[in-house]
Design an enzyme around this catalytic site. Structure first.
Site, PDB file in Angstrom:
ATOM      1  N   GLU A   1      60.063 -61.420  69.619  1.00  0.00           N
ATOM      2  CA  GLU A   1      58.813 -62.156  69.355  1.00  0.00           C
ATOM      3  C   GLU A   1      57.719 -61.838  70.362  1.00  0.00           C
ATOM      4  OE1 GLU A   1      60.792 -66.297  69.367  1.00  0.00           O
ATOM      5  OE2 GLU A   1      60.192 -66.004  67.287  1.00  0.00           O
ATOM      6  N   GLU A   2      57.719 -60.631  70.885  1.00  0.00           N
ATOM      7  CA  GLU A   2      56.761 -60.302  71.941  1.00  0.00           C
ATOM      8  C   GLU A   2      55.789 -59.186  71.588  1.00  0.00           C
ATOM      9  OE1 GLU A   2      59.676 -61.556  75.682  1.00  0.00           O
ATOM     10  OE2 GLU A   2      59.539 -59.459  75.072  1.00  0.00           O
TER      11      GLU A   2
END
Ligand code: NAG
Ligand code: NAG
Ligand code: NAG
Ligand code: NAG
Ligand code: NAG
Ligand code: NAG
Ligand code: NAG
Length: 572
Positions: A198-199
């Site tokens: 999720e980066e």
């Protein structure tokens, strides 16, 4: 315990593996019940979650994981569905839970959320509240692995139901959910996505790999139940996805670059997780699908593992060919950037998968790509194919089994006495850190144990696929949209259109699209735009080079799924 490992590794192979056996037999049931405890409504740590909803962790602060992620839930239920379908756990309570997962996901698919509605991108939403409502805070969205992983979990269940005479349940209950997910995958595989951590928003190997697998399985299922009318796009795109998958391989450094963006080395557990979650026991050591025993996946594994040898204090002093603690990626700083239980277990699982395939094919092959991996276990080994009757095969496979067990032993060493598995353990002293009772940690441990005892899961059709000679990109389905705007102008003044998508020149006044004045004072233009998409736009006037924008706010349309659309506006 660590001192023992450091000083006595060469001597203790047998003792070591006995203690891993002990860990497997005690931790296996703890891992299973740890997963079940986090599933609503009756899981002991999931009170308040809806039926069939997987809570990522009971931790509600620092970090707050009291949410349900599509990725985590689907991986957890894939593991449970595998247990049910192969007969490790054929209980009616597990069957009920699987049916509740299906019901929960069928509902969640339809929940409008910040990524869109079910037909305008909402399936890319990564996480929901545990009561099945949308999470509306800011987040790394979309994450396009979720629909693929959910489809794979449901297809695994569907194939078992068909084999057991329950095709009607598949057609009526599972297929509509699978079809929505795979249409999303086929339409969007070539769009950017946040990675599984999720980066980073770019393209991501794990996402592409699981998308490819899901499309292939979906096509096979559609054929089995006579639903082929919807799969032509899936069949057309699956080879393109496989083609794109090849591009993540970095031939110079002999590893898979996890993300196309992000500005890091790209060495990442993402790639190891992709290999184990697209493992096909009937696909041999195929490198195009990065099977666990393929030369590329083994080379990648070595680069990945070695990247943690010098950065974690708890790894210091461990021999360069022995197991170490591994994390998500070497540059990680999240919650201190520590080793993760599930990442360390994934290394073991890839190696157990590889051992399973070498054993069933009766040989192993060493190429120039995988040579450095094998040289860790026998420095003088050469490229070639070694039959299971050779001493080279025995030496290598037994060393690799010990190496694999070493990763489980690392997780074991840092598992607290109650067997609870958090997300991470400290890079400096091994103490558990970050979210407690991470559902995915338990699932990752359980699937590694199953691979260790040679549990055979179903093939998904990875064998014998061909990579197209040229990769085709795919911008998704389009619809034809006519824009009419009523605008009076002076002689020499023209009306243009620009907006939020490439087909509308991405808000550029200098390359905006000129409208036709054939029906003056109505100005018109017809363009092909992405289907099912919310698009913002404005008209502009240009007179003697001077640009005048329409007043705020931006105009917007949501394009239909197919067909044509006419928008009638008046200049503001
Ligand atoms: C949860 O427990 C309640 C009360 O025992 C029971 O009625 C219900 O069927 C259970 N739900 C599930 C999903 O097992
Ligand atoms: C669902 O959960 C969210 C987040 O905890 C909460 O804000 C909301 O009120 C809940 N909605 C319902 C219908 O219970
Ligand atoms: C088919 O499977 C569903 C889901 O578990 C179950 O409710 C149904 O009773 C099954 N039908 C038959 C005929 O076995
Ligand atoms: C789309 O596919 C093409 C062809 O494989 C590839 O070059 C490009 O990087 C892909 N873009 C995304 C965002 O996936
Ligand atoms: C294999 O391992 C899994 C997970 O520990 C366990 O549930 C299963 O019973 C084992 N199977 C055999 C045949 O030992
Ligand atoms: C219109 O869209 C542009 C480009 O995204 C944005 O910069 C601008 O703030 C928007 N205008 C309004 C009023 O929201
Ligand atoms: C725009 O006008 C055309 C022709 O008058 C009509 O067919 C169309 O439905 C209108 N579009 C919208 C969005 O109302």
């Amino acid at each position: 315990m660590r001192r023992f490992l450091v000083c006595g590794l060469a001597l203790v192979g047998a003792v070591f593996s006995q203690s891993v056996d002990t860990y497997v037999s005690t931790e296996g049931p703890i891992a299973k019940s740890g997963m079940l405890a986090n599933i609503g409504p009756n899981g002991s740590k999931a009170a308040g979650a809806s039926p069939g909803v997987v809570v990522a962790s009971p931790s509600t602060t620092n970090p707050d994981y009291w949410y349900t992620w599509i990725r985590d839930s689907s991986l957890v239920f894939k593991a449970l569905i595998d247990q049910y379908t192969v007969g490790i756990d054929r209980t009616s309570s597990l069957r009920n839970l699987i049916d509740e997962f299906v019901t929960a996901e069928t509902y969640i698919q339809q929940v409008s959320n910040p990524s869109g509605t079910v037909s305008t991108g909402g399936l890319g939403e990564p996480k929901f509240n545990v009561n099945e409502t949308a999470f509306t805070g800011s987040w790394g969205r979309p994450q396009r692995d979720g629909p693929a992983l959910r489809a794979t979990a449901m297809i695994t269940y569907a194939n078992w139901l068909i084999a057991n005479g329950n095709t009607s349940w598949v057609t009526n209950t599972l297929w509509p959910v699978i079809e929505l997910d795979l249409n999303y995958v086929a339409d969007n595989w070539n769009q950017s996505t946040f990675d599984l951590w999720e980066e980073i928003s770019s393209s991501s190997f794990f996402t592409t790999a699981v998308q490819h697998r899901a499309l292939r399985q979906g096509i096979t299922l559609a054929n089995a139940i006579g639903q082929t009318s919807v799969t032509s796009l899936w069949s057309a795109q699956a080879p393109n996805v496989l083609c794109f998958l090849q591009s993540y391989w970095n031939p110079t450094s002999a590893y898979v670059t996890a993300n196309t963006g992000g500005g890091r080395s790209g060495i990442d557990s993402n790639t190891v997780l992709a290999s184990i979650h697209t493992f096909d026991p009937l696909a041999g050591c195929d490198a195009t699908t990065f099977q666990p025993c393929s030369d590329k996946a083994l080379s990648n594994l070595k680069v990945y593992v070695d990247s943690f040898r010098s950065i974690y204090t708890i790894n210091s002093g461990i021999a360069s060919s022995a197991a170490v603690a591994t994390g998500r990626y070497p540059e990680d700083v999240y919650q201190g950037g520590n080793p993760w239980y599930l990442c360390t277990a994934a290394v073991a699982e890839q190696l157990y998968d590889a051992l399973q395939v070498w054993s069933s094919q009766g040989s192993l092959s060493i190429t120039s790509i995988s040579l450095p991996f094998f040289q860790q276990f026998s420095s003088g080994v050469a490229t070639g194919t070694y039959a299971s009757s050779t001493s080279t095969y025995s030496t290598l496979t037994s060393a690799i089994k010990t190496f694999a067990d070493g990763f489980i032993a690392i997780d074991q060493m840092y598992t607290p006495t109650n067997g609870g598995l958090a997300e991470q353990f400290s890079r400096s002293n091994g103490a558990p850190l970050s979210a407690v009772d991470l559902t995915w940690s338990y699932a990752g441990m359980l699937t590694a144990f199953e691979a260790r005892n040679n549990t055979q899961f179903a093939s998904w059709g990875a064998s014998g696929l061909t990579v197209p000679s040229a990769c085709q990109s795919y911008s998704g389905p389009t619809v034809t949209v006519t824009f009419n705007v009523y605008a009076t102008t002076v002689y020499g003044e023209n009306i243009y259109l620009t907006g939020s998508v490439a087909a509308l020149e991405n808000w550029s006044p200098t390359s905006a699209l000129l409208l036709s004045s054939a029906d003056y004072p109505t100005w018109s233009i017809t363009v092909d735009l992405p289907a099912n998409t919310n698009i913002e736009y404005k008209y502009i006037r240009i007179y003697n080079g001077a640009v005048t924008w329409e007043s705020d706010p931006n105009m917007s349309i949501t394009t239909p799924a197919s067909g044509t659309y006419t928008e009638n506006d008046t200049w503001r």
